[in-house]
Scaffold this motif. Structure first.
Motif, PDB file in Angstrom:
ATOM      1  N   ALA A 325     -10.349  29.097 -15.415  1.00  0.00           N
ATOM      2  CA  ALA A 325     -10.596  29.391 -13.981  1.00  0.00           C
ATOM      3  C   ALA A 325     -11.269  30.690 -13.939  1.00  0.00           C
ATOM      4  CB  ALA A 325      -9.041  29.794 -13.729  1.00  0.00           C
ATOM      5  N   ALA A 326     -11.375  31.647 -14.710  1.00  0.00           N
ATOM      6  CA  ALA A 326     -12.173  32.948 -14.638  1.00  0.00           C
ATOM      7  C   ALA A 326     -13.405  32.552 -14.846  1.00  0.00           C
ATOM      8  CB  ALA A 326     -11.541  33.853 -15.490  1.00  0.00           C
ATOM      9  N   GLN A 327     -14.097  31.694 -15.613  1.00  0.00           N
ATOM     10  CA  GLN A 327     -15.486  31.635 -15.993  1.00  0.00           C
ATOM     11  C   GLN A 327     -16.098  32.780 -16.381  1.00  0.00           C
ATOM     12  OE1 GLN A 327     -17.285  28.166 -16.081  1.00  0.00           O
ATOM     13  NE2 GLN A 327     -15.307  27.903 -17.004  1.00  0.00           N
ATOM     14  N   LEU A 328     -15.849  33.616 -16.990  1.00  0.00           N
ATOM     15  CA  LEU A 328     -16.522  34.986 -17.442  1.00  0.00           C
ATOM     16  C   LEU A 328     -17.829  34.563 -18.160  1.00  0.00           C
ATOM     17  CD1 LEU A 328     -13.480  37.013 -18.795  1.00  0.00           C
ATOM     18  CD2 LEU A 328     -14.360  36.662 -16.366  1.00  0.00           C
ATOM     19  N   ASP A 329     -18.613  35.468 -17.876  1.00  0.00           N
ATOM     20  CA  ASP A 329     -20.134  35.353 -18.396  1.00  0.00           C
ATOM     21  C   ASP A 329     -20.214  35.485 -19.871  1.00  0.00           C
ATOM     22  OD1 ASP A 329     -21.645  34.783 -15.917  1.00  0.00           O
ATOM     23  OD2 ASP A 329     -20.138  36.279 -15.530  1.00  0.00           O
ATOM     24  N   ARG A 330     -19.538  36.747 -20.236  1.00  0.00           N
ATOM     25  CA  ARG A 330     -19.627  37.194 -21.809  1.00  0.00           C
ATOM     26  C   ARG A 330     -18.240  37.274 -22.411  1.00  0.00           C
ATOM     27  NH1 ARG A 330     -24.883  35.645 -22.653  1.00  0.00           N
ATOM     28  NH2 ARG A 330     -26.291  36.732 -21.455  1.00  0.00           N
ATOM     29  N   ILE A 331     -17.974  36.878 -23.234  1.00  0.00           N
ATOM     30  CA  ILE A 331     -16.620  36.810 -23.767  1.00  0.00           C
ATOM     31  C   ILE A 331     -16.513  37.001 -25.370  1.00  0.00           C
ATOM     32  CG2 ILE A 331     -14.368  35.223 -23.649  1.00  0.00           C
ATOM     33  CD1 ILE A 331     -15.645  33.429 -21.638  1.00  0.00           C
TER      34      ILE A 331
END
Length: 442
Positions: A325-331
């Protein structure tokens, strides 16, 4: 008669751990150079070797002890400082030949130990120290530490025990350092601390004068002033306090890079409560949507911990769903590791190592897939890229505004003839893999 100055003693340095420790190393070496010492790039050529250690995780402690042992074997005259230095007994038991042990931020004690081990001849001192201290990063980017310590008491962390509670630098001191760095060639300022959002809380956001005006010790005010200096400004370790929303307009104006490094650590409310972390994950998703509406190119980076004591299959599934859901760019992700002195050690239901590994593998597979899709969407776009390296064959490597050095992806250029390190160039993206972009100067 030709007069010659005595040769100043040479200092070698091994710097381990996080960027905050790297800044400590820079400050120590700057103080030593001001004292008349020279720097050495090898063990063999150094009169004394300093090892700035990390002591957060057991694996980091082991790395630090190995580095101390390597320095002793190669040189024999070693002084230890940094976070592991708070446990002098451990270091001295493993390496009884060390000359001295000091803890983190004990700059004066380190310098005193060096002076005792390798005194500077009286006439060897030359006052040639420029406005900017010695840097261990390339000229074109610099870490700017705005505070020490932390007021949080997360159960997995011992930073407050190592570095103490929050101690903020006055805003004018930070800005003065930033001005000197930019004047000396810095193109990117990386703002760091243990909790950047809390900057100034301990001094009640006191204002201080510089260049005819006053600036509050508050992250929003500081970021606005830094954004006026003409360099990229990248914010690290931003806790998602409500006032972080006020940073987003600065990104929309181009004063601060559209990049936030937020240590979420987990998403499951039960795990966050066990960690003693904020647990309003639904509100975070709403805020991510709001930030992206205001700054469509904003890059959100975060790190997570899997296998924290008590983490269930349901908790981990919740985390994976939240990640989608968050679709973070750098994880990034770490398997939980017990830290000596951390409150989490006493929690029940520690997760078996095999389960930690299986969850980490699944998490990183999801993170890789999300990253690959994000980067594929950039093919065909033209981005600003700060060059970190240029080779003799016409290739170059740099970073877009979405990439911090050492922790995020890179942009690889072909046909980069005539470009140099530190240039900011427009690059048309032609291809991408899971973490890196590939293109040509526009």
């Amino acid at each position: 008669m030709l007069l010659t100055l005595p040769t100043p003693p040479k200092i070698g340095m091994v710097s381990l751990g996080c960027p905050k420790a790297l800044v400590d190393s820079e400050r120590i070496l700057t103080a030593l150079r001001a004292d008349g010492y020279a720097m050495s790039g090898s063990y063999e050529d150094a009169d004394v070797v300093l090892v700035n250690t990390c002591g957060f995780l057991d694996s980091a402690k082991a790395e630090s002890l190995d580095a101390i042992g390597e320095a002793i074997a190669a040189n024999g005259r070693v002084i230890v400082t940094g976070c592991l230095g708070r446990d002098a007994a451990l270091i001295e038991a493993a390496h009884p030949k060390v000359l001295a042990v000091t803890g983190p931020q004990q700059y004066e004690q380190v310098v005193a130990a060096v002076r005792a081990a390798a005194p500077v001849p009286p006439s060897a001192y030359l006052d040639l120290v420029p406005d900017v201290g010695l840097k261990l990063t390339p000229r074109h980017y610099s870490y700017l530490k705005i505070s020490e310590g932390c007021n949080h008491r997360c159960k997995f962390c011992i930073i407050p025990a190592i570095r103490g509670d929050l101690v903020s630098r006055p805003a004018n001191a930070v800005l003065r350092e930033a001005e000197k760095l930019v004047a000396a060639g810095t193109r990117e300022l990386l703002v760091i601390s243990q909790d950047t959002s809390a900057y100034g809380v301990d001094i009640r956001h006191a204002a201080s004068p510089l260049n005819g005006r006053e600036t509050r010790a508050h992250i929003t005010d500081l970021a606005r002033e830094l954004g006026q200096l003409g360099a990229w400004v990248r914010l690290h370790y931003i806790y998602p306090y409500p006032h972080v929303d006020n940073l987003i307009p600065l990104m929309a104006e181009g004063l601060v890079l559209p990049y936030l490094d937020i240590p979420f650590q987990h998403a499951s409310p039960a795990v966050l409560r066990a960690m003693r972390r904020p647990a309003n994950d639904a509100r975070v998703l709403e805020r991510l949507d709001s930030w992206r509406a205001q700054v469509p190119d904003i890059a959100i980076r975060s790190t997570f911990v899997v296998g924290f004591p008590g983490e269930t299959d349901a908790d981990f599934a919740y985390l994976l769903d939240w990640l989608e859901a968050a679709q973070l760019d750098r994880i990034g992700c770490f398997k939980y590791e017990a830290v000596e002195g951390a409150a989490a050690n006493d929690l029940p239901d520690h997760v078996p190592e095999a389960v930690k590994q299986e969850r980490w593998d699944r998490f990183m597979a999801a993170a890789s897939r999300i990253s690959a899709a994000k980067l594929q969407a950039k093919i065909g776009r033209t981005l600003d890229v700060l060059l970190d390296a240029v080779d003799d064959e016409g290739g170059a490597t740099g970073r877009s505004k979405a990439d911090a050095p050492g922790i995020d992806g890179e942009v690889h250029l072909r046909d980069a003839h005539g470009l140099k390190v530190g240039d900011i160039v427009r690059v048309t993206i032609e291809d991408a893999d899971d973490y890196d972009l590939f293109g040509v100067a526009a």
